[in-house]
Scaffold this motif. Structure first.
Motif, PDB file in Angstrom:
ATOM      1  N   CYS A   1      -5.860  -8.415   6.407  1.00 11.04           N
ATOM      2  CA  CYS A   1      -6.302  -8.121   5.036  1.00 11.04           C
ATOM      3  C   CYS A   1      -5.805  -9.196   4.073  1.00 11.04           C
ATOM      4  O   CYS A   1      -4.642  -9.585   4.110  1.00 11.04           O
ATOM      5  CB  CYS A   1      -5.769  -6.751   4.622  1.00 11.04           C
ATOM      6  N   LYS A   2      -6.702  -9.674   3.218  1.00 14.06           N
ATOM      7  CA  LYS A   2      -6.315 -10.685   2.224  1.00 14.06           C
ATOM      8  C   LYS A   2      -6.236 -10.094   0.815  1.00 14.06           C
ATOM      9  O   LYS A   2      -6.103 -10.830  -0.158  1.00 14.06           O
ATOM     10  CB  LYS A   2      -7.294 -11.853   2.261  1.00 14.06           C
ATOM     11  N   GLY A   3      -6.371  -8.777   0.722  1.00 19.69           N
ATOM     12  CA  GLY A   3      -6.171  -8.120  -0.573  1.00 19.69           C
ATOM     13  C   GLY A   3      -7.239  -8.400  -1.611  1.00 19.69           C
ATOM     14  O   GLY A   3      -6.987  -8.264  -2.810  1.00 19.69           O
ATOM     15  N   CYS A   4      -8.439  -8.736  -1.176  1.00 20.99           N
ATOM     16  CA  CYS A   4      -9.489  -9.109  -2.139  1.00 20.99           C
ATOM     17  C   CYS A   4      -9.965  -7.915  -2.967  1.00 20.99           C
ATOM     18  O   CYS A   4     -10.535  -8.084  -4.034  1.00 20.99           O
ATOM     19  CB  CYS A   4     -10.679  -9.733  -1.416  1.00 20.99           C
ATOM     20  N   GLY A   5      -9.771  -6.716  -2.450  1.00 21.96           N
ATOM     21  CA  GLY A   5     -10.124  -5.519  -3.224  1.00 21.96           C
ATOM     22  C   GLY A   5     -11.576  -5.076  -3.116  1.00 21.96           C
ATOM     23  O   GLY A   5     -11.974  -4.103  -3.756  1.00 21.96           O
TER      24      GLY A   5
ATOM     25  N   CYS B   1     -13.238  -3.678  -0.602  1.00 22.80           N
ATOM     26  CA  CYS B   1     -13.377  -2.356   0.018  1.00 22.80           C
ATOM     27  C   CYS B   1     -13.066  -1.256  -0.989  1.00 22.80           C
ATOM     28  O   CYS B   1     -13.787  -0.270  -1.104  1.00 22.80           O
ATOM     29  CB  CYS B   1     -12.463  -2.243   1.239  1.00 22.80           C
TER      30      CYS B   1
ATOM     31  N   ILE C   1      -5.020  -1.383  -3.422  1.00 17.65           N
ATOM     32  CA  ILE C   1      -4.384  -2.616  -2.962  1.00 17.65           C
ATOM     33  C   ILE C   1      -2.952  -2.621  -3.503  1.00 17.65           C
ATOM     34  O   ILE C   1      -2.740  -2.514  -4.707  1.00 17.65           O
ATOM     35  CB  ILE C   1      -5.131  -3.870  -3.492  1.00 17.65           C
TER      36      ILE C   1
ATOM     37  N   VAL D   1      -4.468  -3.730   1.598  1.00 15.07           N
ATOM     38  CA  VAL D   1      -5.157  -2.471   1.362  1.00 15.07           C
ATOM     39  C   VAL D   1      -4.380  -1.316   1.992  1.00 15.07           C
ATOM     40  O   VAL D   1      -3.707  -1.485   3.005  1.00 15.07           O
ATOM     41  CB  VAL D   1      -6.595  -2.527   1.933  1.00 15.07           C
TER      42      VAL D   1
ATOM     43  N   CYS E   1     -16.090  -5.721   4.086  1.00 16.55           N
ATOM     44  CA  CYS E   1     -14.799  -6.420   4.204  1.00 16.55           C
ATOM     45  C   CYS E   1     -15.046  -7.787   4.829  1.00 16.55           C
ATOM     46  O   CYS E   1     -15.469  -7.882   5.978  1.00 16.55           O
ATOM     47  CB  CYS E   1     -13.816  -5.638   5.080  1.00 16.55           C
ATOM     48  N   PRO E   2     -14.781  -8.877   4.104  1.00 12.80           N
ATOM     49  CA  PRO E   2     -15.063 -10.204   4.650  1.00 12.80           C
ATOM     50  C   PRO E   2     -14.126 -10.564   5.800  1.00 12.80           C
ATOM     51  O   PRO E   2     -14.389 -11.503   6.539  1.00 12.80           O
ATOM     52  CB  PRO E   2     -14.805 -11.152   3.473  1.00 12.80           C
TER      53      PRO E   2
ATOM     54  N   ILE F   1     -10.767  -3.625   7.938  1.00 11.94           N
ATOM     55  CA  ILE F   1     -10.877  -2.164   7.773  1.00 11.94           C
ATOM     56  C   ILE F   1     -12.156  -1.729   8.475  1.00 11.94           C
ATOM     57  O   ILE F   1     -13.186  -2.394   8.354  1.00 11.94           O
ATOM     58  CB  ILE F   1     -10.837  -1.785   6.266  1.00 11.94           C
TER      59      ILE F   1
HETATM   60  S1  SF4 Z   1     -12.121  -5.878   1.783  1.00 11.71           S
HETATM   61 FE1  SF4 Z   1     -10.286  -4.616   1.686  1.00 11.71          FE
HETATM   62  S2  SF4 Z   1      -9.492  -4.661   3.798  1.00 11.71           S
HETATM   63 FE2  SF4 Z   1     -10.929  -6.328   3.619  1.00 11.71          FE
HETATM   64  S3  SF4 Z   1      -9.656  -8.098   3.106  1.00 11.71           S
HETATM   65 FE3  SF4 Z   1     -10.433  -7.240   1.167  1.00 11.71          FE
HETATM   66  S4  SF4 Z   1      -8.830  -5.825   0.500  1.00 11.71           S
HETATM   67 FE4  SF4 Z   1      -8.428  -6.274   2.676  1.00 11.71          FE
END
Ligand code: SF4
Ligand code: TPP
Ligand code: SF4
Ligand code: SF4
Lengths: 290, 73
Positions: free
Chosen positions: B12-16, B18, B29, B34, B52-53, B57
């Motif tokens: 997970c890269k925490g992109c938010g 999802c 997050i 996540v 989710c890139p 998840i």
């Molecule tokens: S979409 Fe969610 S699970 Fe996937 S990398 Fe972003 S924060 Fe993490």
């Protein structure tokens, strides 16, 4: 993760069945930035392949150079990561050598429409049976945010600090204008629709292009104050219209909209088929003359 | 076979993404990773997995430990 058991690598699972089956987990997570749309689109391609039941052995993924092109390293098929703009040239050679292979080109907007633009139009004109999936982020991501042929007029890039003067290419439109027999547009946000469009593009006999609006939060997003990856996906959600809706809208209303769906599909002879027919005809003529 | 929501925090890269598109607001997050948000319900719709890139998840159909909504590595 892979566990080395000596001579074979065994994948142990901490990922979905789809990823386990079609990706090389030892190279994951990808080098792509947090929130980069490319990972979503790469999954769409894997899902389309799964839905079609293609074998990994008879599927070839070809890429050029760019962030997008990294997909060839992550996808667990016969893959080749080639040179900038030349993915279609390599893919053409592979398809001609063995027309029974499904050859899928994964490319970026710069790779396919700037340096590789000539390959694109002539492969389209030839109607060779390749499927081209464009991860179109409207910028050169890998090299630091220079404007690309799909950067909108007035948008910013490192090489357009005062706004881009050029008009942008519509890659799908360019390809079908040049003779592509299947052209569609998807987006990173519209996962299911895009997967179906890729799936139909692979099934189509002839040159198929699926121009998928990606998101590059790091360069395009930052330079153009588009906010986070989430904001960019919300923009796609809120500004997309389907091909059917677009047909009822004026040019003015369509400004700034993303038209999603199948844009064009016709059937005419695929190149490797036509080439095979030619060879058969010449052999028959030679036999008749002997 | 019961469906479970799985989270692989190491990818997970925490992109938010999802969390933003979860119809139930079931994810959050924390420190760039996540996690399931307490007091919320996950309906196992799979929207998070689709976008989710980083494939961090997903919904799994597992026989094992199925009482938990989310598993972490
Ligand atoms: S979409 Fe969610 S699970 Fe996937 S990398 Fe972003 S924060 Fe993490
Ligand atoms: C022949 C050649 N010219 C230039 C480059 C430098 N270069 C690497 S990637 C790239 C642009 C990539 O942009 P795009 O295809 O849009 O892909 P993205 O990184 O945005 O996914 C350029 C110009 C190169 N590698 N090779
Ligand atoms: S620079 Fe842009 S396209 Fe490249 S990985 Fe980062 S977000 Fe993705
Ligand atoms: S499966 Fe659906 S409800 Fe559950 S966390 Fe993912 S998006 Fe939210």
């Amino acid at each position: 993760m892979t566990v080395d058991t000596g001579d074979v690598s065994v994948k142990t699972k901490n990922m979905s069945n789809l990823i386990y089956k079609y990706m090389r987990p030892e190279h994951l997570p990808q080098i792509w930035c947090p929130g980069c749309g490319n990972g979503i689109i790469m999954r769409d391609i894997a899902q389309a392949i799964e839905n079609l039941g293609l074998s990994r052995n008879s599927t070839v993924i070809v890429s050029g150079i760019g962030c997008s092109a990294r997909a060839a390293g992550y996808m667990d098929f016969n893959t080749i990561h080639t040179t900038h703009g030349r993915a279609i040239a390599f893919a053409t050679g592979i398809k001609l050598a063995n027309p029974s292979l499904e050859v899928i080109v994964v490319t970026g907007d710069g790779d396919i429409s700037a340096i590789g633009g000539n390959h694109l139009i002539h492969a389209a004109r030839r109607n060779i049976g390749l499927t081209v999936v464009v991860m179109n982020n409207n910028i050169y991501g890998m090299t630091g945010g220079q404007y690309s042929p799909t950067t909108p007029t007035g948008a910013f890039g490192t090489t357009a600090p005062y706004g881009n003067l050029d008009r942008s290419f519509d890659i799908a439109g360019l390809a079908y204008g040049a003779g592509a027999s299947y052209a569609a547009r998807g987006s990173a946000y519209h996962v299911q629709q895009t997967t179906t469009l890729i799936q139909e593009g692979i099934k189509h006999r002839g040159f198929s292009i699926i121009d998928v609006a990606s998101i590059c939060p790091t360069y395009y997003g930052r330079k153009n104050k588009k906010g986070s990856a989430v904001d960019m996906l919300k923009w796609q959600r809120d500004n997309s219209v389907t091909v059917d809706q677009a047909a009822k809208m004026s040019q003015e209303e369509l400004k700034g909209k993303l038209v999603i769906g199948l844009l064009h599909q016709v059937n005419y002879p695929e190149f490797t088929y036509a080439y095979d027919q030619l060879i058969r005809r010449l052999f028959e003529e030679r036999e008749e003359n002997e | 076979m019961k469906k479970v929501l799985m989270i692989n925090q190491s990818w997970c890269k925490g992109c938010g993404i999802c969390a933003a598109f979860c119809p139930k607001g079931a994810l959050e997050i924390v420190d760039d990773k996540v996690q399931r948000k307490e007091g919320t319900e996950c309906i196992l719709c799979g929207q998070c997995e689709l976008r989710c890139p980083d494939y961090a998840i997903y919904i799994d159909e597992n026989e094992g430990d199925t009482d938990q909504w989310a598993k972490s590595y």
